[in-house]
Structure formats: C-alpha cells, structure tokens
Design a protein around this motif. Structure first.
Motif, PDB file in Angstrom:
ATOM      1  N   THR A  10      40.783 -18.308  -2.167  1.00  0.00           N
ATOM      2  CA  THR A  10      41.181 -17.216  -1.293  1.00  0.00           C
ATOM      3  C   THR A  10      40.339 -15.998  -1.616  1.00  0.00           C
ATOM      4  O   THR A  10      40.108 -15.690  -2.790  1.00  0.00           O
ATOM      5  CB  THR A  10      42.671 -16.879  -1.485  1.00  0.00           C
ATOM      6  OG1 THR A  10      43.433 -18.052  -1.214  1.00  0.00           O
ATOM      7  CG2 THR A  10      43.115 -15.792  -0.541  1.00  0.00           C
ATOM      8  N   ARG A  19      43.804 -11.221   3.087  1.00  0.00           N
ATOM      9  CA  ARG A  19      43.452 -12.383   2.277  1.00  0.00           C
ATOM     10  C   ARG A  19      43.278 -13.577   3.214  1.00  0.00           C
ATOM     11  O   ARG A  19      44.074 -13.765   4.126  1.00  0.00           O
ATOM     12  CB  ARG A  19      44.548 -12.678   1.258  1.00  0.00           C
ATOM     13  CG  ARG A  19      44.903 -11.522   0.347  1.00  0.00           C
ATOM     14  CD  ARG A  19      44.061 -11.362  -0.869  1.00  0.00           C
ATOM     15  NE  ARG A  19      44.071 -12.539  -1.714  1.00  0.00           N
ATOM     16  CZ  ARG A  19      43.081 -12.813  -2.566  1.00  0.00           C
ATOM     17  NH1 ARG A  19      42.053 -12.011  -2.658  1.00  0.00           N
ATOM     18  NH2 ARG A  19      43.118 -13.881  -3.313  1.00  0.00           N
ATOM     19  N   ASP A  21      41.355 -17.824   3.487  1.00  0.00           N
ATOM     20  CA  ASP A  21      40.662 -18.913   2.815  1.00  0.00           C
ATOM     21  C   ASP A  21      39.167 -18.652   2.845  1.00  0.00           C
ATOM     22  O   ASP A  21      38.621 -18.218   3.859  1.00  0.00           O
ATOM     23  CB  ASP A  21      40.931 -20.252   3.507  1.00  0.00           C
ATOM     24  CG  ASP A  21      42.325 -20.786   3.239  1.00  0.00           C
ATOM     25  OD1 ASP A  21      42.977 -20.291   2.290  1.00  0.00           O
ATOM     26  OD2 ASP A  21      42.754 -21.686   3.969  1.00  0.00           O
TER      27      ASP A  21
END
Length: 96
Positions: A10, A19, A21
């Motif tokens: 992340t 935030r 991936d």
C-alpha cells in the motif's frame, strides 16, 4: 521468480493523501527518470490525482526549484525568486 501469495504493498498519494494498492498507483520520480531505478525511492499518485496532473515536460524545473530553495521560504518569497529566475534565464513573462 515472484514470491507466491505476496500481499500488495500500500502506498500514499503525495497529492491527496489517499492510501491505495501499489499496483493501482502511478509512480512519480521527482528527478524525471523513472527508468533509472537503482537507489531511488519513488513517490506515488492515485489514479485520479495522476489524471489531473499536467503532463508537459518539466525540463530544468527540478534544478530550478532546488536552486531557489523552494520549500525553504515563504510562498511570497518563493514566487518572487521563481519569477526573477525565470525572467533572468528566459526573458520577461508575457500574458497570453
């Protein structure tokens, strides 16, 4: 070989703080060459912030910002230094 079952890393978008991936983020190299990867730590943008960026070339911009101590002075002082340096190098700014 890629490790099996590895969870996605992340990262935080440098523009909005979201935030996301790592696989879904857009990589940003403030030095302008993301292909030279050794020894670098990259920043990331979420897709929506990346889409909103200006994607024009930024030749000489990073060096100019370092030279005028961007981030180390007030906004007014930064803008004054920036305009003076750009006009000194490239001539007077013109409104369009």
């Amino acid at each position: 070989m890629w490790p099996a079952g590895t969870e996605s890393e992340t990262v935080t978008c440098v523009a909005c703080g979201a935030r996301t991936d790592r696989e879904l983020a857009r990589e940003y190299d403030k030095y302008g060459n993301r292909w030279e990867r050794e020894g670098k730590e990259f920043e990331h943008f979420c897709r929506s912030c990346h889409d909103e960026l200006c994607h024009h070339a930024r030749t000489e911009l990073e060096e100019l910002l370092v030279e005028i101590d961007a981030g180390e002075c007030s906004r007014l002082e930064f803008l004054s230094r920036y305009v003076a340096t750009v006009e000194d190098r490239y001539g007077p700014l013109e409104e369009r």
